[in-house]
Design a protein around this motif. Structure first.
Motif, mmCIF file in Angstrom:
data_model
loop_
_atom_site.group_PDB
_atom_site.id
_atom_site.type_symbol
_atom_site.label_atom_id
_atom_site.label_comp_id
_atom_site.label_asym_id
_atom_site.label_seq_id
_atom_site.Cartn_x
_atom_site.Cartn_y
_atom_site.Cartn_z
ATOM 1 N N SER A 1 3.430 9.026 -5.383
ATOM 2 C CA SER A 1 2.015 9.051 -4.998
ATOM 3 C C SER A 1 1.255 10.091 -5.814
ATOM 4 O O SER A 1 0.082 9.901 -6.154
ATOM 5 N N CYS A 2 1.930 11.213 -6.122
ATOM 6 C CA CYS A 2 1.309 12.238 -6.967
ATOM 7 C C CYS A 2 1.138 11.727 -8.394
ATOM 8 O O CYS A 2 0.127 12.004 -9.050
ATOM 9 N N SER B 1 7.619 0.313 -6.060
ATOM 10 C CA SER B 1 7.688 -1.063 -6.565
ATOM 11 C C SER B 1 6.346 -1.770 -6.516
ATOM 12 O O SER B 1 6.157 -2.789 -7.185
ATOM 13 N N THR B 2 5.394 -1.226 -5.739
ATOM 14 C CA THR B 2 4.143 -1.944 -5.472
ATOM 15 C C THR B 2 2.957 -0.999 -5.519
ATOM 16 O O THR B 2 3.050 0.148 -5.096
ATOM 17 N N ILE B 3 1.837 -1.510 -6.040
ATOM 18 C CA ILE B 3 0.558 -0.801 -5.967
ATOM 19 C C ILE B 3 -0.417 -1.668 -5.190
ATOM 20 O O ILE B 3 -0.366 -2.906 -5.271
ATOM 21 N N CYS B 4 -1.282 -1.043 -4.406
ATOM 22 C CA CYS B 4 -2.311 -1.769 -3.667
ATOM 23 C C CYS B 4 -3.675 -1.208 -4.050
ATOM 24 O O CYS B 4 -3.830 0.009 -4.205
ATOM 25 N N ILE B 5 -4.638 -2.088 -4.224
ATOM 26 C CA ILE B 5 -6.015 -1.708 -4.540
ATOM 27 C C ILE B 5 -6.915 -2.133 -3.380
ATOM 28 O O ILE B 5 -6.918 -3.305 -2.989
ATOM 29 N N GLY C 1 -3.019 2.907 -3.819
ATOM 30 C CA GLY C 1 -1.880 3.418 -3.062
ATOM 31 C C GLY C 1 -0.624 2.759 -3.578
ATOM 32 O O GLY C 1 -0.663 1.654 -4.128
ATOM 33 N N VAL C 2 0.513 3.439 -3.412
ATOM 34 C CA VAL C 2 1.789 2.873 -3.832
ATOM 35 C C VAL C 2 2.752 2.866 -2.650
ATOM 36 O O VAL C 2 2.576 3.598 -1.675
ATOM 37 N N SER C 3 3.764 2.028 -2.757
ATOM 38 C CA SER C 3 4.786 1.966 -1.718
ATOM 39 C C SER C 3 5.648 3.227 -1.767
ATOM 40 O O SER C 3 5.639 3.979 -2.747
ATOM 41 N N MET C 4 6.393 3.481 -0.692
ATOM 42 C CA MET C 4 7.213 4.681 -0.597
ATOM 43 C C MET C 4 8.272 4.711 -1.702
ATOM 44 O O MET C 4 9.053 3.771 -1.841
ATOM 45 N N SER C 5 8.271 5.779 -2.484
ATOM 46 C CA SER C 5 9.237 5.909 -3.582
ATOM 47 C C SER C 5 10.400 6.777 -3.128
ATOM 48 O O SER C 5 10.619 7.870 -3.634
ATOM 49 N N ALA D 1 -0.694 0.831 3.201
ATOM 50 C CA ALA D 1 -0.990 1.964 4.086
ATOM 51 C C ALA D 1 -1.708 3.074 3.331
ATOM 52 O O ALA D 1 -2.760 3.564 3.773
ATOM 53 N N GLU D 2 -1.172 3.492 2.203
ATOM 54 C CA GLU D 2 -1.785 4.575 1.439
ATOM 55 C C GLU D 2 -3.137 4.159 0.865
ATOM 56 O O GLU D 2 -4.098 4.941 0.868
ATOM 57 N N SER D 3 -3.236 2.938 0.381
ATOM 58 C CA SER D 3 -4.478 2.455 -0.206
ATOM 59 C C SER D 3 -5.601 2.384 0.832
ATOM 60 O O SER D 3 -6.723 2.864 0.598
#
Length: 309
Positions: free
Chosen positions: A94-95, A137-141, A155-159, A250-252
């Motif tokens: 996420s950073c 693995s995933t980005i959300c806009i 936002g991105v999925s949990m890494s 969630a993050e996005s």
């Protein structure tokens, strides 16, 4: 420059520690390579991007915690004194995402996705195209409308790798990082994946809001999973349920709600009953403490606050 050297020294110290361990284990080689490359990318980016040094600082805290979870580094607490008692608020990738957004500006959506894909490709080459460690693995806009002119929130999925790390990061994000509507929705199902009978923080994102996910390896559009439908009312026919809070949505959406007051007000109208939220938070907090006890993490109850420039 001093902060930059400190950032690199963290990665170098991790490499030296592993030389004392069983260096031939493939999973750990994957970690040390990716830890170094991600750190190097973040430090290089901080030179070119004003206002990004705190992201390097935050990434260090998150990465070192996950290193502890992965290797169960109980024998070396002193060098990581601060990092072994204060919990990071989110996962390291996420950073990385925030750094790339700062470099490219949020409206350059395709460039942001391409930069992340280039980084992942570089890491994949080291692993012969195997799944790399600690990479989303995933980005959300998300956008407040479907028009191209509105601000984009990524936002991105949990890494994370392994069951403990994922559970810890989702709990930490719920308690300290995500917008209250996102954390409330996730806590409705977390940690037992079954909807609580005493608390319902689920919500419904208005239909004209854009919330679109993409695979970071091939750029393909991804439908929301069943978990995201349950949490945020996203339209989908997908029957898969990923761990609640794991998805990039969630993050996005949290970033969208934090920055768009108009959207926040509209989502509030769709949010479910908010009674007993404190009880839900207490349950998540208690579960988090149990997870940290399993890995001998001496948590003081504090969450890591990155240094701001």
């Amino acid at each position: 420059m001093r902060e930059d050297m400190n950032s690199l020294s963290v990665s170098c110290f991790i490499l030296r520690l592993w030389r004392w361990q069983r260096a031939k284990q493939k999973t750990t080689r994957r970690f040390k390579t990716n830890a170094y490359k991600i750190t190097k990318r973040m430090v290089r980016g901080s030179h070119m991007t004003p206002g990004s040094q705190h992201l390097v600082d935050e990434k260090k805290s998150s990465l070192i915690l996950l290193f502890w979870v992965f290797l169960l580094m109980r024998r070396y607490p002193r060098p990581f004194k601060l990092y072994s008692t204060q919990l990071p608020r989110r996962s390291p990738f996420s950073c990385v995402l925030d750094m790339i957004v700062l470099q490219n500006n949020s409206e350059n959506e395709e460039q942001i996705k391409q930069s992340l894909q280039d980084l992942i490709t570089d890491l994949d080459l080291e692993e012969n195209n195997k799944k790399t460690a600690f990479v989303s693995s995933t980005i959300c806009i998300s956008q407040k409308s479907q028009t191209n002119t509105s601000e984009r929130y990524c936002g991105v999925s949990m890494s994370t790798k392994g069951p403990n790390a994922g559970k810890i990061m989702i709990a930490a994000s719920c308690l300290s990082k995500w917008h209250k509507y996102v954390s409330g929705a996730v806590m409705t199902y977390y940690p037992n994946t079954v909807q609580k009978d005493y608390f319902d923080g689920t919500t419904e994102v208005p239909g004209n809001i854009r919330c679109e996910a993409f695979c970071l390896r091939d750029g393909a559009r991804m439908k929301p999973c069943r978990s995201c439908k349950n949490l945020f009312g996203l339209n989908t026919e997908d029957l898969r349920e990923w761990p609640y809070g794991n998805c990039a949505e969630a993050e996005s959406l949290s970033n969208l709600l934090e920055n768009e007051r108009e959207v926040e007000t509209r989502v509030d109208e769709y949010s479910a009953e908010k009674d007993n939220r404190q009880r839900a938070e207490d349950e998540v907090d208690g579960f988090l403490e149990l997870c940290l006890q399993r890995i001998r993490f001496n948590w003081t109850g504090e969450l890591y606050n990155p240094e701001q420039e």
